[in-house]
Design an enzyme around this catalytic site. Sequence first.
Site, PDB file in Angstrom:
ATOM      1  N   ASP A   1      19.414 105.094  38.289  1.00  0.00           N
ATOM      2  CA  ASP A   1      19.333 103.365  38.673  1.00  0.00           C
ATOM      3  C   ASP A   1      18.793 102.915  37.242  1.00  0.00           C
ATOM      4  O   ASP A   1      18.695 103.422  36.245  1.00  0.00           O
ATOM      5  CB  ASP A   1      17.926 103.368  39.679  1.00  0.00           C
ATOM      6  CG  ASP A   1      17.781 102.108  40.153  1.00  0.00           C
ATOM      7  OD1 ASP A   1      18.626 101.308  40.049  1.00  0.00           O
ATOM      8  OD2 ASP A   1      16.455 102.085  40.659  1.00  0.00           O
TER       9      ASP A   1
ATOM     10  N   GLU B   1      21.811  99.404  33.685  1.00  0.00           N
ATOM     11  CA  GLU B   1      22.584  98.270  33.377  1.00  0.00           C
ATOM     12  C   GLU B   1      22.506  98.088  31.598  1.00  0.00           C
ATOM     13  O   GLU B   1      23.657  97.714  31.055  1.00  0.00           O
ATOM     14  CB  GLU B   1      22.179  97.066  33.871  1.00  0.00           C
ATOM     15  CG  GLU B   1      22.470  96.941  35.730  1.00  0.00           C
ATOM     16  CD  GLU B   1      21.946  98.122  36.359  1.00  0.00           C
ATOM     17  OE1 GLU B   1      20.543  98.136  36.037  1.00  0.00           O
ATOM     18  OE2 GLU B   1      22.249  98.457  37.286  1.00  0.00           O
TER      19      GLU B   1
ATOM     20  N   ASP C   1      20.885  96.515  45.092  1.00  0.00           N
ATOM     21  CA  ASP C   1      19.814  95.534  45.981  1.00  0.00           C
ATOM     22  C   ASP C   1      20.476  94.644  46.701  1.00  0.00           C
ATOM     23  O   ASP C   1      20.170  93.419  46.755  1.00  0.00           O
ATOM     24  CB  ASP C   1      18.673  95.423  45.197  1.00  0.00           C
ATOM     25  CG  ASP C   1      17.969  96.309  44.437  1.00  0.00           C
ATOM     26  OD1 ASP C   1      18.318  97.654  44.846  1.00  0.00           O
ATOM     27  OD2 ASP C   1      17.312  95.881  43.529  1.00  0.00           O
TER      28      ASP C   1
HETATM   29  O1  MIG Z   1      13.068  97.617  40.479  1.00  0.00           O
HETATM   30  O2  MIG Z   1      13.471 102.521  42.125  1.00  0.00           O
HETATM   31  O3  MIG Z   1      18.454  99.382  43.287  1.00  0.00           O
HETATM   32  O4  MIG Z   1      17.307 101.147  45.074  1.00  0.00           O
HETATM   33  O5  MIG Z   1      14.761 101.746  45.461  1.00  0.00           O
HETATM   34  C1  MIG Z   1      13.542  98.368  41.474  1.00  0.00           C
HETATM   35  C2  MIG Z   1      13.092 101.334  43.101  1.00  0.00           C
HETATM   36  C3  MIG Z   1      14.012  99.706  41.192  1.00  0.00           C
HETATM   37  C4  MIG Z   1      16.130  99.306  42.252  1.00  0.00           C
HETATM   38  C5  MIG Z   1      17.228  99.981  42.986  1.00  0.00           C
HETATM   39  C6  MIG Z   1      16.452 100.579  44.260  1.00  0.00           C
HETATM   40  C7  MIG Z   1      15.346 101.324  44.324  1.00  0.00           C
HETATM   41  C8  MIG Z   1      14.365 100.592  43.358  1.00  0.00           C
HETATM   42  N1  MIG Z   1      14.883  99.989  42.056  1.00  0.00           N
END
Ligand code: MIG
Length: 762
Positions: A415, A418, A489
């Site tokens: 996650d 980017e 998200d």
């Molecule tokens: O700033 O890890 O897209 O699936 O649950 C949020 C917490 C960070 C974004 C991800 C989401 C995940 C969440 N993350």
Amino acid sequence: MTKKLERGKDNEQERRYQEYRMKQNNIVIDAITSRILRIHSAEMQKDEVCETVSFAIEENMPKEEIKVSEDGKTGRREWKTDDLTVLMDRQGRLSIYNQEDVLLCADYAGNRKQEQTLSEEELEQLRMEGHDAQSEKEALSFCVTKALYGDETIYGLGDKTGFLNKMGYDYMMWNSDNPEPHVENQTFKALYKSIPFFIVVRDACVYGIFLDNTYRSYLDMGYESSQYYYFGAAGGTLDYYFISGDTIAEVIKGYTMLTGRAPLPQMWTLGYQQSRWSYESEEEVLALAEKFREYGIPCDAIHLDIDYMERFKVFTVDQKKFPDMKKLSDKLADMGIKLVTIIDPGTKIEEGYDVYEEGVQKNFFAKDEEGNIYQNVVWPGDSVYPDFTSEKVREWWGNLTKRLTLQGVRGIWNDMNEPASFCGPLPDDVVFAGDGKERQHKEVHNIYGHLMAKATYEGLKRNDGRRPYVITRACYSGTQKYSTAWTGDNQSLWAHLQMSIPQLLNLGMSGMPMVGTDIGGFGANATPELFSRWIEASCFAPLFRNHSAKDTRRQEPWRFGEETLEVSRKYIALRYKFLPYLYDLCYEETQTGMPLLRSLVMHYQQDKNVRECNDEYLVGDKILMAPVVQQGMRARMVYLPEGTWVDYWTKERITGGRYILREAPLDVCPMYIKGDSILPVYAPMQSIEPENITKLTLEYYPADGREASYTHYQDNGVDFDYQQGKYNLYQFICCQDKPQEMQTVMLHEGYRKYQEICVECR
Ligand code: MIG
């Protein structure tokens, strides 16, 4: 011939245009195959320091002969392969023709008509009211403008918001974590993924273009003008591929030949997966697993979000919440459930934290322009960013996954890659030292997640030996070789359920087959009806995961009452029933790049009714799904393409090539099987254990009395043995004289390379 260009003396746009034309005169065209051309600027070849590295195309590509000729008088140049002819006129404009002399694609003959930009004062006024008013677009280091003829529809471009047809919109490639609800308007030019590949379908032809550039890129698909589309980037040099084919399938095959195909997944990863931000303790996870078994709902994985870590430090486990992860994963394994853990790139700055300290000591983190390690803030607080452009760093990171896999973790979910940051964006000039070849953030940004996924994939493969299971949010072209992906998200909104279909279909047409959305929606609160329709609509999504955010309504299938529970059970069971079909489609994808979920236009290209079909999809070419994605709807219009279709629920035979009205009470997702198909199905199961699968049932859907045949692929569903020929291929044929609607066949116990086994379904 178009009229001679007039040179506006102090016209900056004109100057750039001329410069671009001149560059175009220096272009080089290589043939990868007779139908795939690489069109790039000559400077790239002269520049010896900057060897042309592609992050998408990692294997050495073949080269085919291309004949170049030049007419000294007219200045026209011509390139020719067995299938394509490229002509360049004196102004440097390219036109590409196929063997039949059909013009496929041509540089636009006029000038771009850029819209007038607002004055600084006007912009300031808009900003005062809270608008996100941006001044002029940034300067592009090159820009390619192609003519539009009015009959185009455009597909691909990764995960972009909006609809199936990308025509009429402009997009930016700059991997972005934007918490606002993802909608199709102009705010969302960029999303998490940068896949600068698109397919243009015209009445008489189809082709694809892949812009292999990792800088911030702009792709305007006829938004600025209906006369042309254009693409360009804020850095790098001109380098794009033209991919022709007779069908969309052939274009995708060509694109995935260049950028790679998703390898076969472990079979269990096709099962239902339950996630939540976050399941926070051993007890909670065990109780959750038990609930699934109690309710008789199949489930193959539980995901642990960031709270399993010790203060968000990657590759650590909070010992208070998860005192014995190994024991937990063993217990879950007994129930047929695997653990998947999240890993973000942001590494916490903390003395004594070995991942941070080792990384500092070995120079593994990105730096600012003064040579200090660059910091920003993410979940762990002050954090640093591993430099995944370095192979050494990738190896290190990949090996760190052992800390989790040794505790029984079976998949890694990447996650925030980017990369995301809480304290403003990373400046363009943050330095990634690579292994000697320095690059700035502006070049690396769009491949950061791609390289993180690569590091993770390779680490898992080296250390675990099973087919790696990686999920990533950020992607570049080619990420499909390493990872599955989810669409980030989304929210529990009907608009997002609607959008999930074109998003997944366009990802598939961008070479990324193993994709899914957060079922039920991540942000905001799902209603029972929305959740029911979402699980129906995603029933065949390759990545089949229910996930939701902290502080939202809980979304496990039993949280919404009896009716929703029944719907969930029905569609999760349906998914498991058709697993062998999905797995066969995975095998097909490794051979052709064809995604599992397909837009109708992929198989019915000549049918204009399907070019913008946003609410139906095909699973392979034999199942058509027409989910209800509107609140309150209990019937819907379904378009069935030509041929005979069998209503899966009623077994009614319906002639296609027309719209029908189908009743769709809350527990019905309209589903059709292509007439005269054989489909393989498994007996009900609670989790996927390929070693226990000994039989296969063939369902036959007779329609027009054509002979039906089906190829089934079987291997151990776990490791790479199949690459040594340890797999079976079965050929099933249905004879028409006495067809039977069901037939069970015993599968072979061992795997021997290619066996043609004919089973007559009668
Ligand atoms: O700033 O890890 O897209 O699936 O649950 C949020 C917490 C960070 C974004 C991800 C989401 C995940 C969440 N993350």
